[in-house]
Design a protein around this motif. Structure first.
Motif, PDB file in Angstrom:
ATOM      1  N   GLU A  95       0.830  -1.203   0.000  1.00 22.39           N
ATOM      2  CA  GLU A  95       0.000   0.000   0.000  1.00 22.39           C
ATOM      3  C   GLU A  95       0.868   1.258   0.000  1.00 22.39           C
ATOM      4  OE1 GLU A  95      -3.932   1.792   2.319  1.00 22.39           O
ATOM      5  OE2 GLU A  95      -3.044  -0.121   2.953  1.00 22.39           O
ATOM      6  N   ILE A  96       1.917   1.242   0.805  1.00 23.65           N
ATOM      7  CA  ILE A  96       2.842   2.390   0.822  1.00 23.65           C
ATOM      8  C   ILE A  96       3.541   2.509  -0.523  1.00 23.65           C
ATOM      9  CG2 ILE A  96       4.955   3.310   1.845  1.00 23.65           C
ATOM     10  CD1 ILE A  96       4.081   2.142   4.505  1.00 23.65           C
ATOM     11  N   GLU A  97       3.959   1.370  -1.075  1.00 23.65           N
ATOM     12  CA  GLU A  97       4.603   1.378  -2.391  1.00 23.65           C
ATOM     13  C   GLU A  97       3.689   2.003  -3.437  1.00 23.65           C
ATOM     14  OE1 GLU A  97       6.495  -1.756  -5.684  1.00 23.65           O
ATOM     15  OE2 GLU A  97       5.423  -2.496  -3.913  1.00 23.65           O
ATOM     16  N   GLY A  98       2.387   1.648  -3.383  1.00 22.53           N
ATOM     17  CA  GLY A  98       1.439   2.194  -4.337  1.00 22.53           C
ATOM     18  C   GLY A  98       1.278   3.699  -4.209  1.00 22.53           C
ATOM     19  N   LEU A  99       1.302   4.207  -2.982  1.00 16.34           N
ATOM     20  CA  LEU A  99       1.184   5.652  -2.764  1.00 16.34           C
ATOM     21  C   LEU A  99       2.397   6.395  -3.319  1.00 16.34           C
ATOM     22  CD1 LEU A  99      -0.263   5.806   0.881  1.00 16.34           C
ATOM     23  CD2 LEU A  99      -1.441   6.418  -1.240  1.00 16.34           C
ATOM     24  N   ARG A 107       4.049  13.649 -10.577  1.00 18.36           N
ATOM     25  CA  ARG A 107       5.434  13.908 -10.966  1.00 18.36           C
ATOM     26  C   ARG A 107       6.223  14.503  -9.784  1.00 18.36           C
ATOM     27  NH1 ARG A 107       3.421  16.323 -15.721  1.00 18.36           N
ATOM     28  NH2 ARG A 107       4.622  18.211 -15.317  1.00 18.36           N
ATOM     29  N   ALA A 108       5.937  13.975  -8.599  1.00 16.25           N
ATOM     30  CA  ALA A 108       6.670  14.402  -7.407  1.00 16.25           C
ATOM     31  C   ALA A 108       8.057  13.781  -7.410  1.00 16.25           C
ATOM     32  CB  ALA A 108       5.921  13.982  -6.142  1.00 16.25           C
ATOM     33  N   MET A 109       9.048  14.550  -7.012  1.00 17.20           N
ATOM     34  CA  MET A 109      10.394  13.996  -6.881  1.00 17.20           C
ATOM     35  C   MET A 109      10.355  12.831  -5.900  1.00 17.20           C
ATOM     36  SD  MET A 109      12.609  15.486  -8.858  1.00 17.20           S
ATOM     37  CE  MET A 109      14.224  15.288  -8.111  1.00 17.20           C
ATOM     38  N   PRO A 110      11.202  11.809  -6.098  1.00 18.91           N
ATOM     39  CA  PRO A 110      11.135  10.608  -5.257  1.00 18.91           C
ATOM     40  C   PRO A 110      11.177  10.874  -3.758  1.00 18.91           C
ATOM     41  CG  PRO A 110      12.518  10.185  -7.147  1.00 18.91           C
ATOM     42  CD  PRO A 110      12.184  11.641  -7.195  1.00 18.91           C
ATOM     43  N   ASP A 111      12.058  11.775  -3.310  1.00 18.60           N
ATOM     44  CA  ASP A 111      12.125  12.026  -1.862  1.00 18.60           C
ATOM     45  C   ASP A 111      10.837  12.658  -1.349  1.00 18.60           C
ATOM     46  OD1 ASP A 111      12.524  14.442  -3.143  1.00 18.60           O
ATOM     47  OD2 ASP A 111      14.238  15.068  -1.906  1.00 18.60           O
ATOM     48  N   ALA A 167       7.881  12.294  -2.773  1.00 17.87           N
ATOM     49  CA  ALA A 167       6.852  11.258  -2.894  1.00 17.87           C
ATOM     50  C   ALA A 167       6.886  10.324  -1.682  1.00 17.87           C
ATOM     51  CB  ALA A 167       7.061  10.459  -4.189  1.00 17.87           C
ATOM     52  N   VAL A 168       8.087   9.942  -1.254  1.00 17.26           N
ATOM     53  CA  VAL A 168       8.233   9.100  -0.056  1.00 17.26           C
ATOM     54  C   VAL A 168       7.682   9.832   1.167  1.00 17.26           C
ATOM     55  CG1 VAL A 168       9.933   8.142   1.553  1.00 17.26           C
ATOM     56  CG2 VAL A 168      10.173   7.735  -0.894  1.00 17.26           C
ATOM     57  N   SER A 169       8.017  11.101   1.277  1.00 12.95           N
ATOM     58  CA  SER A 169       7.550  11.893   2.405  1.00 12.95           C
ATOM     59  C   SER A 169       6.025  11.970   2.438  1.00 12.95           C
ATOM     60  CB  SER A 169       8.151  13.311   2.333  1.00 12.95           C
ATOM     61  OG  SER A 169       7.739  14.087   3.428  1.00 12.95           O
ATOM     62  N   LEU A 170       5.403  12.197   1.301  1.00 16.43           N
ATOM     63  CA  LEU A 170       3.937  12.284   1.225  1.00 16.43           C
ATOM     64  C   LEU A 170       3.287  10.972   1.658  1.00 16.43           C
ATOM     65  CD1 LEU A 170       3.398  14.139  -2.199  1.00 16.43           C
ATOM     66  CD2 LEU A 170       2.916  15.050   0.081  1.00 16.43           C
ATOM     67  N   ALA A 171       3.796   9.865   1.139  1.00 15.38           N
ATOM     68  CA  ALA A 171       3.205   8.553   1.435  1.00 15.38           C
ATOM     69  C   ALA A 171       3.340   8.193   2.910  1.00 15.38           C
ATOM     70  CB  ALA A 171       3.858   7.487   0.564  1.00 15.38           C
ATOM     71  N   PHE A 172       4.534   8.353   3.444  1.00 12.64           N
ATOM     72  CA  PHE A 172       4.765   7.965   4.837  1.00 12.64           C
ATOM     73  C   PHE A 172       4.078   8.907   5.812  1.00 12.64           C
ATOM     74  CE2 PHE A 172       7.750   5.049   3.093  1.00 12.64           C
ATOM     75  CZ  PHE A 172       7.925   4.065   4.056  1.00 12.64           C
ATOM     76  N   ASP A 173       4.043  10.186   5.491  1.00 11.91           N
ATOM     77  CA  ASP A 173       3.376  11.137   6.390  1.00 11.91           C
ATOM     78  C   ASP A 173       1.884  10.828   6.497  1.00 11.91           C
ATOM     79  OD1 ASP A 173       5.764  12.342   6.816  1.00 11.91           O
ATOM     80  OD2 ASP A 173       5.351  14.144   5.627  1.00 11.91           O
TER      81      ASP A 173
END
Length: 281
Positions: free
Chosen positions: A85-89, A98-102, A104-110
């Motif tokens: 689920e986190i991977e999908g986000l 088109r969020a930069m990877p870092d 995108a990770v921040s958005l998903a985990f937050d």
């Protein structure tokens, strides 16, 4: 002299230089990439995830035969890392926004951290620290930075921090860690659990601790020394530790509330005490 209050979560006494631990901040700014780079950015994110998984595998392998309980912390973190689920986000944030990877990770985990913290269950809410830890590991790998932990502490010290991440607590060097003080945390936090297992004195919820410890001074010869490790201070704490070890100090004396103190006094379980009249004791 400044007095700070908190909650003791691991018994014991400690005296030594205060090491103010301020871990690296991994807070990516909101940023996006131009069209045509989706595959490249997805590859960057998955490469960082693979690198983080290798780090966790190494920690699990090193701890499995030594301390299975500590190894289980990193096993749980690897499950978070590979959560579909986190991977999908993260994938959606990269592909659709088109969020930069870092970022995108921040958005998903937050998003997940917020959900966990609002669960209403204290034990579940504590798992937010694992999510933050994995988030930090991923972003650090995306930024190409080396891992820095408290396991590389050079001298014995009392660690003072706003909070400790699970990976910080698990990798603590017991011989170099005299005690732990954090501004956040609870009885069920990783800090409390690991401190008790290692028998390291610890207190949590000590608000303002990271700003209060400034014990370094210069003597007349311009040599730097720490006021907490003067001969007088060491003599005092050694004596108090002797009383504690011999059972002459109440085992929970650092956590006594006024009501507990009064109850013990009235029950003739206290022979002597030291205090000030304005404390009501």
């Amino acid at each position: 002299m400044k007095t700070l209050k908190g909650r003791g979560v691991s018994r014991g006494l400690a005296c030594g230089a205060a090491f103010i631990y301020r871990p690296a901040e991994y807070e990516p700014r909101e940023s996006y990439f131009p069209k045509g780079l989706i595959s490249e950015k997805l590859s960057e994110w998955r490469g960082a995830r693979d690198a983080a998984a290798k780090e966790l595998d190494a920690l699990i392998g090193a701890l499995s035969d030594v301390d299975a309980e500590k190894a289980s912390i990193f096993t749980a973190q690897k499950e978070i890392l590979l959560d579909e689920e986190i991977e999908g986000l993260v994938d959606d944030a990269i592909e659709k926004k088109r969020a930069m990877p870092d970022y995108a990770v921040s958005l998903a985990f937050d998003e997940f951290i917020l959900l966990v913290e609002k669960s209403g269950d204290a034990l579940i809410a504590e798992r937010a620290d694992d999510l933050r830890d994995v988030r930090r590991r991923l972003i650090r790998n995306l930024w190409g930075e080396e891992d820095r932990s408290l396991g590389s502490l050079l001298r014995p010290a009392v660690i003072v921090a706003r909070d400790l991440f699970p990976s910080d607590t698990v990798l603590l060097n017991k011989e170099k860690t005299l005690g732990i003080i954090t501004e956040r945390g609870s009885d069920t936090s990783h800090t409390a659990i690991i401190a008790r297992s290692l028998e390291i004195p610890a207190a949590v919820g000590v608000y303002g601790a990271t700003d209060a410890f400034n014990s370094w001074w210069y003597d007349a010869d311009k040599k730097l020394y720490n006021s907490l490790v003067t001969p007088q201070a060491l003599e005092y704490i050694t004596y108090v530790n002797k009383l504690y070890t011999e059972g002459l100090l109440a085992s929970e004396f650092t956590n006594f509330t006024s009501d507990q103190y009064n109850e013990a006094t009235y029950a003739n379980r206290i022979a002597a005490t030291a205090g000030a009249w304005w404390d009501g004791v």
